[in-house]
Design an enzyme around this catalytic site. Structure first.
Site, mmCIF file in Angstrom:
data_model
loop_
_atom_site.group_PDB
_atom_site.id
_atom_site.type_symbol
_atom_site.label_atom_id
_atom_site.label_comp_id
_atom_site.label_asym_id
_atom_site.label_seq_id
_atom_site.Cartn_x
_atom_site.Cartn_y
_atom_site.Cartn_z
ATOM 1 N N LYS A 44 0.846 -1.196 0.000
ATOM 2 C CA LYS A 44 0.000 0.000 0.000
ATOM 3 C C LYS A 44 0.885 1.252 0.000
ATOM 4 O O LYS A 44 2.085 1.170 0.247
ATOM 5 C CB LYS A 44 -0.908 -0.023 1.229
ATOM 6 C CG LYS A 44 -0.158 -0.010 2.554
ATOM 7 C CD LYS A 44 -1.078 -0.341 3.721
ATOM 8 C CE LYS A 44 -0.310 -0.319 5.033
ATOM 9 N NZ LYS A 44 -1.074 -0.906 6.133
ATOM 10 N N TYR A 50 15.153 29.597 9.671
ATOM 11 C CA TYR A 50 14.005 30.325 10.209
ATOM 12 C C TYR A 50 13.890 30.113 11.710
ATOM 13 O O TYR A 50 14.090 29.007 12.204
ATOM 14 C CB TYR A 50 12.715 29.810 9.570
ATOM 15 C CG TYR A 50 12.597 30.097 8.088
ATOM 16 C CD1 TYR A 50 12.389 31.393 7.632
ATOM 17 C CD2 TYR A 50 12.664 29.070 7.170
ATOM 18 C CE1 TYR A 50 12.263 31.656 6.268
ATOM 19 C CE2 TYR A 50 12.522 29.312 5.805
ATOM 20 C CZ TYR A 50 12.326 30.611 5.365
ATOM 21 O OH TYR A 50 12.186 30.861 4.035
ATOM 22 N N ARG A 96 -10.953 -0.336 14.358
ATOM 23 C CA ARG A 96 -10.789 0.427 13.128
ATOM 24 C C ARG A 96 -11.730 -0.199 12.099
ATOM 25 O O ARG A 96 -12.855 0.240 11.950
ATOM 26 C CB ARG A 96 -9.311 0.388 12.711
ATOM 27 C CG ARG A 96 -8.937 1.441 11.699
ATOM 28 C CD ARG A 96 -7.443 1.498 11.449
ATOM 29 N NE ARG A 96 -6.908 0.256 10.907
ATOM 30 C CZ ARG A 96 -5.633 0.081 10.539
ATOM 31 N NH1 ARG A 96 -4.764 1.073 10.684
ATOM 32 N NH2 ARG A 96 -5.218 -1.059 10.047
ATOM 33 N N MET A 132 11.755 24.490 3.332
ATOM 34 C CA MET A 132 11.030 23.754 2.294
ATOM 35 C C MET A 132 11.980 22.932 1.420
ATOM 36 O O MET A 132 11.687 21.783 1.082
ATOM 37 C CB MET A 132 10.227 24.736 1.428
ATOM 38 C CG MET A 132 9.346 24.042 0.407
ATOM 39 S SD MET A 132 8.429 25.197 -0.625
ATOM 40 C CE MET A 132 7.168 25.770 0.487
#
Ligand SMILES: *Cc1c(COP(=O)(O)O)cnc(C)c1O
Length: 353
Positions: A35, A250, A130, A298
């Site tokens: 998956k 940052y 679930r 990023m």
């Protein structure tokens, strides 16, 4: 030259990890879980390297059909089953098995007239809460499936929530052990099949171990005889000499306590490296262990190369993989290897070797 980041996938390691699964569970058939684009490793190439599997498990019908069209003849199972009767018909046409976890899915099967009978994994909820029928509903659900003319065969299935940790599987095994139902069973994920032989049954469902990552925080990949498959590699593209008291990147998360050399690495959160990686997340630079500093941006992140004299622009950086286990990087970031592997962004070139 293009941006130097890439994910290298070692296809031999995949096949060797599958062989390792077989040594753990010699009496079971293996349903390799692919998956999420094979946990970020690429669906078709991964399935190819795992072609000795007895079957594959994934989520999307479209991916299952791609596998069939690529020539894979093994069992293929949709782990959440079908979401519409159109899907059910397509699954039947392509001989794709389905999980059935709720009454609505049984109703759908009873109302359909399928081209071909379909294999069903009947899922019981033994405590994860679930997917699956409750233990009290399960025998009736299975008996409805047994009577259904569209169903060719049934595998009884559940999923463990605590096989990797202290919870273990005892409670869930007790619930499952009470059923007097005569069908093959599929219970175990990687952690269960390694640690709890009694869970192996006819079909095991390994995922993470195939990709060479340990499901346990206390046992390493090597300790389990597994080989890392994905190595996320980039390079240093700039170097900054900073003074005691300077920051990098940052925000205020890092201030240098002394003069330092900092390597700027072409890998950021848009590549899938977690932005919440703290100072001290392990990395390898030119094969030497060091750590990130500052906040991940990023497209770039910062590594301390103060003690790696010969490191500079062009030096290779292993973000995770060979020599820098992904589970250790994940642990530093407060997550698990699964999340890092499947978050590698589409913009990262993948190379297979
Ligand atoms: C993802 C998944 C697995 C594989 O789990 P690993 O921990 O990666 O081995 C097995 N079964 C089901 C139902 C799953 O969703």
């Amino acid at each position: 030259m293009s941006r130097p980041i890439q994910a290298r996938i070692n296809l031999d390691a995949l096949s060797e990890n599958l062989a390792r699964v077989r040594r753990y569970a010699p009496g079971s058939k293996v349903l390799s879980v692919i998956k999420a684009n094979a946990y970020g490793h690429g669906l078709i190439r991964t399935a190819g390297a795992l072609s000795a599997s007895d079957g594959f498990a994934l989520l999307d019908l479209e991916d299952a059909v791609r596998l069939r069209q690529a020539g894979f003849g093994q069992k293929i199972v949709l782990l959440e089953g079908c979401f519409s009767s159109d899907e059910l018909h397509a699954a039947s046409r392509y001989s794709i098995d389905i999980v059935v976890h709720c009454v609505e899915q049984i109703d759908m099967l009873e109302h359909a007239q399928l081209e071909q009978k379909i294999g069903v994994f009947a899922k019981c909820n033994t405590g994860m809460n679930r997917l699956g029928f409750s233990p009290s509903e399960f025998p009736d659900a299975v008996s409805r499936l047994e009577k259904n003319a569209n169903v060719s065969d049934i595998v009884l299935m559940t999923h463990f929530y605590g096989a990797d940790g202290n919870e273990g599987v005892t409670g869930q095994m007790e619930v499952f052990g009470k059923f007097k139902l005569n069908h093959p069973r599929s219970l175990a994920n990687s952690a269960a099949l390694i640690r709890y032989p009694e869970t192996r049954g006819e079909w095991v469902r390994p995922g993470i171990m195939l990709y060479g990552s340990s499901p346990f925080s206390e046992t390493s990949t090597q300790g389990l005889g597994l080989k890392p498959v994905m190595t996320l590699i980039s390079r240093i593209i700039a170097v900054q000499e900073i003074r005691a008291g300077d920051g990098v990147g940052y925000g205020p998360i890092f201030r240098a306590g002394q003069d330092m050399r900092i390597g700027i690495v072409a890998c950021g959160y848009a590549d899938g490296f977690p932005r919440h990686a703290p100072n001290g997340t392990p990395v390898l630079v030119q094969g030497r262990r060091t750590a990130t500093v500052g906040r991940v941006s990023m497209d770039m992140l910062f590594v301390d190369i103060s003690n790696i004299r010969d490191a500079g622009i062009g030096s290779e950086v292993v973000l995770w993989g060979e020599g820098n286990p992904v589970e250790q990087v994940a642990q530093a970031c407060g997550t698990i290897s699964y999340e890092l592997l499947c978050a590698v962004a589409p913009r990262v070139p993948v190379s297979y070797c």
